[in-house]
Design a protein around this motif. Structure first.
Motif, PDB file in Angstrom:
ATOM      1  N   GLY A 371       0.633  -1.474  -0.171  1.00  9.92           N
ATOM      2  CA  GLY A 371      -0.075   0.244   0.215  1.00  9.92           C
ATOM      3  C   GLY A 371       0.255   1.367   0.357  1.00  9.92           C
ATOM      4  N   HIS A 372       0.408   2.233   0.460  1.00  7.23           N
ATOM      5  CA  HIS A 372       0.668   3.341   0.559  1.00  7.23           C
ATOM      6  C   HIS A 372       1.249   4.088   1.634  1.00  7.23           C
ATOM      7  CE1 HIS A 372       0.017   4.965  -3.919  1.00  7.23           C
ATOM      8  NE2 HIS A 372      -0.899   3.951  -4.093  1.00  7.23           N
ATOM      9  N   ARG A 373       1.401   3.296   2.314  1.00  2.92           N
ATOM     10  CA  ARG A 373       1.920   3.928   3.608  1.00  2.92           C
ATOM     11  C   ARG A 373       2.886   4.492   3.760  1.00  2.92           C
ATOM     12  NH1 ARG A 373      -0.235   1.676   9.208  1.00  2.92           N
ATOM     13  NH2 ARG A 373       0.375   2.403  10.606  1.00  2.92           N
ATOM     14  N   CYS A 374       3.055   5.304   4.979  1.00  2.81           N
ATOM     15  CA  CYS A 374       5.483   5.951   4.233  1.00  2.81           C
ATOM     16  C   CYS A 374       5.889   4.576   4.730  1.00  2.81           C
ATOM     17  CB  CYS A 374       4.835   7.491   5.604  1.00  2.81           C
ATOM     18  SG  CYS A 374       6.813   7.857   5.024  1.00  2.81           S
ATOM     19  N   PRO A 375       6.726   4.571   3.868  1.00  8.14           N
ATOM     20  CA  PRO A 375       7.865   3.518   4.081  1.00  8.14           C
ATOM     21  C   PRO A 375       9.408   4.546   4.585  1.00  8.14           C
ATOM     22  CG  PRO A 375       8.401   4.869   1.890  1.00  8.14           C
ATOM     23  CD  PRO A 375       6.947   5.360   2.278  1.00  8.14           C
ATOM     24  N   GLY A 376       9.179   5.918   5.643  1.00  8.81           N
ATOM     25  CA  GLY A 376       9.925   6.362   6.471  1.00  8.81           C
ATOM     26  C   GLY A 376       9.394   6.020   8.014  1.00  8.81           C
ATOM     27  N   GLU A 377       8.046   5.594   7.553  1.00  8.06           N
ATOM     28  CA  GLU A 377       7.661   5.652   9.421  1.00  8.06           C
ATOM     29  C   GLU A 377       8.792   4.513  10.366  1.00  8.06           C
ATOM     30  OE1 GLU A 377       3.457   4.583  11.497  1.00  8.06           O
ATOM     31  OE2 GLU A 377       3.626   3.661   9.493  1.00  8.06           O
ATOM     32  N   ASP A 378       9.593   4.327  10.424  1.00 11.47           N
ATOM     33  CA  ASP A 378       9.996   3.318  10.902  1.00 11.47           C
ATOM     34  C   ASP A 378      11.286   4.124  11.266  1.00 11.47           C
ATOM     35  OD1 ASP A 378       8.936   1.571  10.964  1.00 11.47           O
ATOM     36  OD2 ASP A 378       9.911  -0.091  10.596  1.00 11.47           O
ATOM     37  N   LEU A 379      12.016   5.001  10.306  1.00 18.57           N
ATOM     38  CA  LEU A 379      13.078   6.059  10.657  1.00 18.57           C
ATOM     39  C   LEU A 379      11.941   7.047  11.516  1.00 18.57           C
ATOM     40  CD1 LEU A 379      15.965   7.554   9.769  1.00 18.57           C
ATOM     41  CD2 LEU A 379      14.955   7.955   7.644  1.00 18.57           C
ATOM     42  N   THR A 380      11.077   7.784  11.349  1.00 21.13           N
ATOM     43  CA  THR A 380      10.555   8.658  12.061  1.00 21.13           C
ATOM     44  C   THR A 380      10.575   8.422  13.739  1.00 21.13           C
ATOM     45  OG1 THR A 380       9.403   9.152   9.982  1.00 21.13           O
ATOM     46  CG2 THR A 380       8.174  10.346  12.606  1.00 21.13           C
ATOM     47  N   VAL A 381      10.189   7.217  13.581  1.00 22.11           N
ATOM     48  CA  VAL A 381       9.935   6.814  15.213  1.00 22.11           C
ATOM     49  C   VAL A 381      11.658   6.456  15.910  1.00 22.11           C
ATOM     50  CG1 VAL A 381       9.314   4.969  17.036  1.00 22.11           C
ATOM     51  CG2 VAL A 381       7.428   5.296  14.807  1.00 22.11           C
ATOM     52  N   ALA A 382      12.338   5.829  14.983  1.00 22.69           N
ATOM     53  CA  ALA A 382      13.697   5.704  15.343  1.00 22.69           C
ATOM     54  C   ALA A 382      14.580   7.139  15.874  1.00 22.69           C
ATOM     55  CB  ALA A 382      14.563   4.964  14.524  1.00 22.69           C
ATOM     56  N   LEU A 383      14.218   8.403  14.921  1.00 22.90           N
ATOM     57  CA  LEU A 383      14.864  10.117  15.493  1.00 22.90           C
ATOM     58  C   LEU A 383      14.145  10.235  16.633  1.00 22.90           C
ATOM     59  CD1 LEU A 383      15.386  10.443  11.724  1.00 22.90           C
ATOM     60  CD2 LEU A 383      16.882  10.634  13.010  1.00 22.90           C
ATOM     61  N   THR A 384      12.808   9.999  16.468  1.00 16.24           N
ATOM     62  CA  THR A 384      11.800  10.259  17.807  1.00 16.24           C
ATOM     63  C   THR A 384      12.441   9.696  19.150  1.00 16.24           C
ATOM     64  OG1 THR A 384      10.159  10.784  16.183  1.00 16.24           O
ATOM     65  CG2 THR A 384       9.503  11.570  18.571  1.00 16.24           C
ATOM     66  N   THR A 385      12.914   8.993  19.211  1.00 16.32           N
ATOM     67  CA  THR A 385      13.050   8.326  20.496  1.00 16.32           C
ATOM     68  C   THR A 385      14.299   8.257  20.589  1.00 16.32           C
ATOM     69  OG1 THR A 385      11.744   5.857  19.151  1.00 16.32           O
ATOM     70  CG2 THR A 385      13.736   5.684  21.151  1.00 16.32           C
ATOM     71  N   GLU A 386      15.256   8.803  19.789  1.00 15.72           N
ATOM     72  CA  GLU A 386      16.542   8.826  20.203  1.00 15.72           C
ATOM     73  C   GLU A 386      16.729  10.710  20.809  1.00 15.72           C
ATOM     74  OE1 GLU A 386      20.318   9.138  20.745  1.00 15.72           O
ATOM     75  OE2 GLU A 386      19.763   7.333  20.156  1.00 15.72           O
ATOM     76  N   ALA A 387      15.510  11.204  19.526  1.00 14.87           N
ATOM     77  CA  ALA A 387      15.766  12.895  20.516  1.00 14.87           C
ATOM     78  C   ALA A 387      15.328  12.914  22.009  1.00 14.87           C
ATOM     79  CB  ALA A 387      14.415  13.446  19.914  1.00 14.87           C
ATOM     80  N   ILE A 388      14.014  12.392  21.976  1.00 14.91           N
ATOM     81  CA  ILE A 388      13.415  11.579  23.596  1.00 14.91           C
ATOM     82  C   ILE A 388      14.505  11.468  24.385  1.00 14.91           C
ATOM     83  CG2 ILE A 388      11.507  11.054  25.433  1.00 14.91           C
ATOM     84  CD1 ILE A 388      10.906  10.878  22.452  1.00 14.91           C
ATOM     85  N   ALA A 389      16.035  10.488  24.384  1.00 12.36           N
ATOM     86  CA  ALA A 389      16.770   9.873  25.056  1.00 12.36           C
ATOM     87  C   ALA A 389      17.729  11.450  25.120  1.00 12.36           C
ATOM     88  CB  ALA A 389      17.104   8.963  24.837  1.00 12.36           C
ATOM     89  N   ARG A 390      17.515  11.772  24.222  1.00 13.30           N
ATOM     90  CA  ARG A 390      18.495  13.054  24.133  1.00 13.30           C
ATOM     91  C   ARG A 390      17.845  14.943  25.233  1.00 13.30           C
ATOM     92  NH1 ARG A 390      23.884  11.107  23.014  1.00 13.30           N
ATOM     93  NH2 ARG A 390      23.371   9.148  22.064  1.00 13.30           N
TER      94      ARG A 390
END
Length: 428
Positions: A371-390
């Protein structure tokens, strides 16, 4: 098909229609709450109206998302305003493809989202964050501005593109204009269109240089630019230079856009600090759950459009080829039928297996492969998770300011830019 789905298929319910000639002005005025608000008033998860004088059916909720994203049912072509397409998709991009052409192009994007590459993105982001945060000590900074620079540098480095500060500033201006003006018209949109044209010229040069460098093939270990430059589409041909440049922007721009979630995470850490259960033994799991709750509750894009490719029936209503549908992303993420206490910030609801993946749709829903679900969704989650830790390792306070989020800006920033005062080195 489950019993619930079977009942839904056979339940005949008329689709209510909104009064009036057109709802465009009301949507632009009310913004994120327009579709879900009307659904509540009508006691329905769907209604008919007109937008831009075109008939449209608006949908909300997990069941609607499941129907909207059934593979092969919808196309993005002709489903979003031309102003949005010009800045966020463009002709010939993966979002505008269907069938085999879409699956093959989409597979290339998904191949870039391996665990190893996601870890690399987090390391790059962490390094850029640390370098920037060293300059924040003892100062008050607007995260809105600082994060755009961090995300631009992260995006370029992750794609393997070396750029001096002057080039980073140019790319940041272009990418941020595309995202910030996507929901606007007038001078801001025209400026963003001009900046996008400049960005496409630069991206074509990047692709051209990669092809002239003589790379041997788009292997699984190839860098992002090489994969784009050498990718073979479903028809057996390489993408044109222009198409590969558009797809490069389709990687860089969403990474910058994910900076909204980084700023929203700081907002949530401040506004909801009394209810955040960070005592969990697995800090990484809680940071990721926190990121998912930020994505669920905070506004990104309000709706996604689709035109019917394959006619279908749903709960007694017929949808014909060419019919225009709008799925309410914001309202589905807050649907009380799926999310208990939907307005309450509860990261712990995302710990363990996701109980309602079809209801968490800030970047679209459905199957990312077919389907058309964003392929970069996991990347968004990974970067946001790292930002929260920082953010949690820093000592910072929030000075008096307007932290509200405009409900009719797509996507919004906190009104005063989410300013934070960072402690000086060695300070409390």
């Amino acid at each position: 098909m489950t019993r619930a789905e079977t009942r839904a298929e056979t339940r005949a319910e008329p689709i209510p229609a909104l009064p009036g000639i057109d709802s465009t002005a009301a949507f632009l005025r009310e913004g994120y709450g327009f579709v879900s608000g009307r659904c509540r008033r009508l006691g329905s998860d769907r209604f008919r109206t007109r937008m831009m004088l075109r008939p449209v059916t608006c949908l909300c909720g997990a069941e609607a998302a499941r129907e909207f994203y059934r593979p092969g049912r919808m196309t993005r072509r002709g489903a979003m305003p031309a102003t949005v397409v010009a800045l966020l998709q463009d002709k010939g991009s993966v979002q505008a493809l269907d069938g085999a052409a879409h699956r093959v192009r989409k597979a290339m994007f998904l191949d870039l989202m391996t665990a190893r590459r996601l870890d690399a993105a987090r390391r790059i982001f962490a390094g850029e964050w640390t370098a920037a945060a060293d300059g924040w000590q003892g100062r008050t900074v607007a995260l809105r501005d600082a994060v755009d620079d961090i995300m631009t540098r992260t995006a370029l480095r992750w794609c393997g593109i070396a750029a001096p500060d002057r080039e980073v500033a140019a790319r940041r201006a272009e990418l941020s204009a595309m995202v910030g003006a996507a929901g606007s018209i007038g001078p801001a949109h025209l400026r963003a269109r001009l900046l996008r044209e400049r960005s496409e010229r630069w991206a074509r040069g990047v692709i051209r240089h990669a092809r002239q460098a003589g790379a041997v093939g788009a292997t699984a270990d190839a860098g992002v630019v090489a994969r784009l430059a050498l990718h073979v589409d479903a028809d057996g041909s390489r993408m044109t230079e222009a198409a590969a440049a558009v797809e490069l922007l389709n990687i860089l721009r969403p990474i910058l856009a994910a900076g909204r979630y980084v700023v929203f995470a700081a907002h949530a850490l401040h506004v909801h600090r009394e209810t955040i259960p960070f005592a969990a033994p697995d800090a990484e799991a809680m940071h990721r759950a926190f990121a998912q709750e930020v994505r669920r509750l905070y506004p990104f894009f309000p709706v996604i459009g689709g035109r019917v490719l394959q006619p279908f029936d749903w709960r007694g209503a017929h949808f014909d080829a060419g019919d225009w549908l709008l799925l309410d992303l914001y309202g589905t993420n807050r649907d009380p039928a799926t999310w208990p206490a939907p307005e309450t910030f509860r990261p712990e609801r995302h710990l363990g297996a996701d109980a309602a993946p079809e209801a968490l749709v800030p970047q679209g829903g459905g199957d990312p492969v077919d389907g058309h679900r964003c392929p970069g969704e996991d990347l968004t989650v990974a970067l946001t998770t790292e930002a929260i830790a920082r953010l949690r390792t820093m000592t910072w306070q929030v000075p008096e300011q307007d932290l509200s989020l405009p409900r009719n800006r797509f996507p919004p920033w906190p009104r005063d830019g989410m300013r934070i005062s960072v402690a000086a080195a060695g300070g409390a």
